[in-house]
Write an enzyme that holds these catalytic residues in place. Structure first.
Site, PDB file in Angstrom:
ATOM      1  N   LYS A  13       0.830  -1.208   0.000  1.00  0.00           N
ATOM      2  CA  LYS A  13       0.000   0.000   0.000  1.00  0.00           C
ATOM      3  C   LYS A  13       0.867   1.261   0.000  1.00  0.00           C
ATOM      4  CE  LYS A  13      -2.102  -1.145   3.879  1.00  0.00           C
ATOM      5  NZ  LYS A  13      -1.395  -2.424   4.155  1.00  0.00           N
ATOM      6  N   ARG A  89     -10.131   0.142   8.700  1.00  0.00           N
ATOM      7  CA  ARG A  89      -9.630  -1.181   9.064  1.00  0.00           C
ATOM      8  C   ARG A  89     -10.674  -2.043   9.751  1.00  0.00           C
ATOM      9  NH1 ARG A  89      -3.956   0.152   8.849  1.00  0.00           N
ATOM     10  NH2 ARG A  89      -2.819  -1.746   9.251  1.00  0.00           N
ATOM     11  N   ARG A 123      11.561  -5.642   5.221  1.00  0.00           N
ATOM     12  CA  ARG A 123      11.371  -4.213   4.906  1.00  0.00           C
ATOM     13  C   ARG A 123      12.367  -3.345   5.668  1.00  0.00           C
ATOM     14  NH1 ARG A 123       5.589  -1.650   5.506  1.00  0.00           N
ATOM     15  NH2 ARG A 123       5.718  -2.695   7.524  1.00  0.00           N
ATOM     16  N   ARG A 152      11.031  -1.142  10.993  1.00  0.00           N
ATOM     17  CA  ARG A 152       9.889  -0.667  11.769  1.00  0.00           C
ATOM     18  C   ARG A 152       9.734  -1.516  13.029  1.00  0.00           C
ATOM     19  NH1 ARG A 152       4.509   0.381   8.246  1.00  0.00           N
ATOM     20  NH2 ARG A 152       3.549  -0.982   9.797  1.00  0.00           N
ATOM     21  N   ARG A 163      -0.565  -8.893  13.498  1.00  0.00           N
ATOM     22  CA  ARG A 163      -1.138  -7.931  12.534  1.00  0.00           C
ATOM     23  C   ARG A 163      -1.940  -8.659  11.459  1.00  0.00           C
ATOM     24  NH1 ARG A 163       4.153  -5.122  10.847  1.00  0.00           N
ATOM     25  NH2 ARG A 163       2.879  -4.090   9.256  1.00  0.00           N
TER      26      ARG A 163
HETATM   27  P1  AP5 Z   1       4.813  -1.565   1.892  1.00  0.00           P
HETATM   28  O1  AP5 Z   1       4.512  -0.781   0.655  1.00  0.00           O
HETATM   29  O2  AP5 Z   1       5.481  -0.883   3.011  1.00  0.00           O
HETATM   30  O3  AP5 Z   1       3.485  -2.343   2.398  1.00  0.00           O
HETATM   31  P2  AP5 Z   1       2.182  -1.803   3.150  1.00  0.00           P
HETATM   32  O4  AP5 Z   1       1.009  -2.447   2.534  1.00  0.00           O
HETATM   33  O5  AP5 Z   1       2.192  -0.309   3.214  1.00  0.00           O
HETATM   34  O6  AP5 Z   1       2.424  -2.482   4.564  1.00  0.00           O
HETATM   35  P3  AP5 Z   1       2.311  -1.898   6.035  1.00  0.00           P
HETATM   36  O7  AP5 Z   1       3.061  -2.836   6.928  1.00  0.00           O
HETATM   37  O8  AP5 Z   1       2.679  -0.458   6.100  1.00  0.00           O
HETATM   38  O9  AP5 Z   1       0.787  -2.067   6.295  1.00  0.00           O
HETATM   39  P4  AP5 Z   1       0.071  -2.118   7.638  1.00  0.00           P
HETATM   40  O10 AP5 Z   1      -1.331  -1.973   7.218  1.00  0.00           O
HETATM   41  O11 AP5 Z   1       0.393  -3.273   8.482  1.00  0.00           O
HETATM   42  O12 AP5 Z   1       0.717  -0.905   8.465  1.00  0.00           O
HETATM   43  P5  AP5 Z   1       0.221   0.574   8.804  1.00  0.00           P
HETATM   44  O13 AP5 Z   1       1.394   1.439   8.821  1.00  0.00           O
HETATM   45  O14 AP5 Z   1      -0.944   0.944   7.985  1.00  0.00           O
HETATM   46  O15 AP5 Z   1       5.681  -2.832   1.412  1.00  0.00           O
HETATM   47  C1  AP5 Z   1       6.127  -3.810   2.338  1.00  0.00           C
HETATM   48  C2  AP5 Z   1       7.499  -4.355   1.890  1.00  0.00           C
HETATM   49  O16 AP5 Z   1       7.343  -5.067   0.657  1.00  0.00           O
HETATM   50  C3  AP5 Z   1       8.555  -3.275   1.603  1.00  0.00           C
HETATM   51  O17 AP5 Z   1       9.794  -3.769   1.989  1.00  0.00           O
HETATM   52  C4  AP5 Z   1       8.496  -3.097   0.071  1.00  0.00           C
HETATM   53  O18 AP5 Z   1       9.739  -2.670  -0.464  1.00  0.00           O
HETATM   54  C5  AP5 Z   1       8.149  -4.494  -0.388  1.00  0.00           C
HETATM   55  N1  AP5 Z   1       7.318  -4.529  -1.596  1.00  0.00           N
HETATM   56  C6  AP5 Z   1       6.273  -3.718  -1.915  1.00  0.00           C
HETATM   57  N2  AP5 Z   1       5.715  -4.079  -3.092  1.00  0.00           N
HETATM   58  C7  AP5 Z   1       6.423  -5.152  -3.529  1.00  0.00           C
HETATM   59  C8  AP5 Z   1       6.326  -5.988  -4.690  1.00  0.00           C
HETATM   60  N3  AP5 Z   1       5.387  -5.778  -5.628  1.00  0.00           N
HETATM   61  N4  AP5 Z   1       7.220  -7.015  -4.818  1.00  0.00           N
HETATM   62  C9  AP5 Z   1       8.180  -7.221  -3.860  1.00  0.00           C
HETATM   63  N5  AP5 Z   1       8.309  -6.468  -2.752  1.00  0.00           N
HETATM   64  C10 AP5 Z   1       7.439  -5.440  -2.573  1.00  0.00           C
HETATM   65  O19 AP5 Z   1      -0.328   0.361  10.307  1.00  0.00           O
HETATM   66  C11 AP5 Z   1       0.545   0.068  11.360  1.00  0.00           C
HETATM   67  C12 AP5 Z   1      -0.200   0.021  12.679  1.00  0.00           C
HETATM   68  O20 AP5 Z   1      -0.821   1.282  12.944  1.00  0.00           O
HETATM   69  C13 AP5 Z   1      -1.366  -0.990  12.753  1.00  0.00           C
HETATM   70  O21 AP5 Z   1      -0.918  -2.285  13.102  1.00  0.00           O
HETATM   71  C14 AP5 Z   1      -2.243  -0.354  13.834  1.00  0.00           C
HETATM   72  O22 AP5 Z   1      -1.718  -0.594  15.112  1.00  0.00           O
HETATM   73  C15 AP5 Z   1      -2.109   1.123  13.548  1.00  0.00           C
HETATM   74  N6  AP5 Z   1      -3.133   1.610  12.608  1.00  0.00           N
HETATM   75  C16 AP5 Z   1      -2.936   2.105  11.353  1.00  0.00           C
HETATM   76  N7  AP5 Z   1      -4.095   2.450  10.773  1.00  0.00           N
HETATM   77  C17 AP5 Z   1      -5.067   2.162  11.690  1.00  0.00           C
HETATM   78  C18 AP5 Z   1      -6.486   2.268  11.674  1.00  0.00           C
HETATM   79  N8  AP5 Z   1      -7.158   2.726  10.594  1.00  0.00           N
HETATM   80  N9  AP5 Z   1      -7.167   1.871  12.776  1.00  0.00           N
HETATM   81  C19 AP5 Z   1      -6.523   1.398  13.859  1.00  0.00           C
HETATM   82  N10 AP5 Z   1      -5.189   1.262  13.937  1.00  0.00           N
HETATM   83  C20 AP5 Z   1      -4.457   1.633  12.857  1.00  0.00           C
HETATM   84 ZN    ZN Z   2       2.285   1.110   4.806  1.00  0.00          ZN
END
Ligand code: AP5
Ligand code: ZN
Length: 208
Positions: A13, A89, A123, A152, A163
Site C-alpha cells: 500500500k 480497518r 522491509r 519498523r 497484525r
Molecule cells: P509496503 O509498501 O510498506 O506495504 P504496506 O502495505 O504499506 O504495509 P504496512 O506494513 O505499512 O501495512 P500495515 O497496514 O500493516 O501498516 P500501517 O502502517 O498501515 O511494502 C512492504 C514491503 O514489501 C517493503 O519492503 C516493500 O519494499 C516491499 N514490496 C512492496 N511491493 C512489492 C512488490 N510488488 N514485490 C516485492 N516487494 C514489494 O499500520 C501500522 C499500525 O498502525 C497498525 O498495526 C495499527 O496498530 C495502527 N493503525 C494504522 N491504521 C489504523 C487504523 N485505521 N485503525 C486502527 N489502527 C491503525
Molecule cells: Zn504502509
C-alpha cells in the site's frame, strides 16, 4: 481522484501510494504514518487498554477508533484528491468514512500470506526521506542510504503474525463491504513493483 488503497500488512500500500501521489498529484493520507509520528500521544483520558497509540501498534493491535477517526477527518478536510492508506480497518471505521467523504474507487492489492511475512520482515525504511526498501526485493543503490536504513518496530515475526490475524478478523469484512458497494477493484499485488504499478495506474485511469 479520491482513492482508497486496501490490502494486508505488507501488500504494498505504501509503495504504490507513493507512485499514485506522484503521478496523479494528490495527497497521501496514511493513518499508519500519522500514528507513528504520534506514538507517545497521551490517550489515557479514553480509559482504554493502553495509554498511547504506540503500545497498540507495537502489539499489532488496532489503535482505538476514536483516535484514528479524528486523524482521518482532519486530513480529509484539507485534501481535494487523495489516496487513503490504512483506513478503514474495520466496519465501524468504514461507516465513519462514509459520513466524511465519497470515493471513486477502492483498490485492493492481493498478496498471499507467505509472501506478506517475507516482505514485512525484510522491509527497511529511510528515516530521512520515508522511502520504503526491501533487503532482497528493493535494496537501495546508494551506500549512504543503506547505512541509515531502519526497521519498523512492528516488523518482528511475532507482531507480524498478530497484525495478519487482526487483518483477517477486522479488515477482511471491509473488503467485502466495498465489493458489495460496487467500488472494489482487485490488482495482483504479487507481481514486481513496476508491474503492479502499471496495473494500479490503469485501474485508476479507467475508474475516474
Ligand atoms: P509496503 O509498501 O510498506 O506495504 P504496506 O502495505 O504499506 O504495509 P504496512 O506494513 O505499512 O501495512 P500495515 O497496514 O500493516 O501498516 P500501517 O502502517 O498501515 O511494502 C512492504 C514491503 O514489501 C517493503 O519492503 C516493500 O519494499 C516491499 N514490496 C512492496 N511491493 C512489492 C512488490 N510488488 N514485490 C516485492 N516487494 C514489494 O499500520 C501500522 C499500525 O498502525 C497498525 O498495526 C495499527 O496498530 C495502527 N493503525 C494504522 N491504521 C489504523 C487504523 N485505521 N485503525 C486502527 N489502527 C491503525
Ligand atoms: Zn504502509
Amino acid at each position: 481522484p479520491r482513492i482508497l488503497i486496501l490490502g494486508a500488512p505488507g501488500a504494498g500500500k505504501g509503495t504504490q501510494s507513493a507512485n499514485i501521489t506522484d503521478h496523479f498529484d494528490i495527497e497521501h493520507i496514511t493513518t499508519g504514518d500519522a500514528l507513528r509520528a504520534n506514538k507517545e500521544m497521551d490517550i489515557s483520558h479514553l480509559d482504554l487498554e493502553y495509554d498511547t497509540p504506540g503500545e497498540y501498534m507495537d502489539a499489532g493491535e488496532l489503535v482505538p477508533d476514536e483516535v484514528v477517526n479524528e486523524i482521518v477527518d482532519e486530513a480529509l478536510s484539507q485534501a481535494d484528491g487523495f489516496v487513503l492508506d490504512g483506513y478503514p480497518r474495520n466496519l465501524e471505521q468504514a461507516s465513519e468514512l462514509e459520513s466524511m467523504t465519497e470515493l471513486d474507487l477502492a483498490l485492493m492489492l492481493d498478496v498471499s500470506e507467505d509472501e506478506l511475512v517475507h516482505r514485512l520482515t525484510g522491509r527497511r525504511l529511510d528515516p530521512e526521506t520515508g522511502d520504503i526498501y526491501h533487503v532482497e526485493y528493493n535494496p537501495p543503490e546508494d551506500d549512504d542510504v543503506e547505512a541509515r536504513l531502519v526497521q519498523r518496530d512492528d516488523d518482528t515475526e511475532e507482531t507480524v503474525k498478530e497484525r495478519l490475524r487482526v487483518y483477517r478478523e477486522n479488515t477482511e469484512p471491509v473488503i467485502e463491504h466495498y465489493e458489495e458497494a460496487g467500488l472494489l477493484e482487485r490488482v495482483d499485488g504479487e507481481k514486481a513493483p513496476d508491474q503492479v504499478w502499471d496495473d494500479v495506474r490503469e485501474t485508476i485511469e479507467s475508474a475516474i
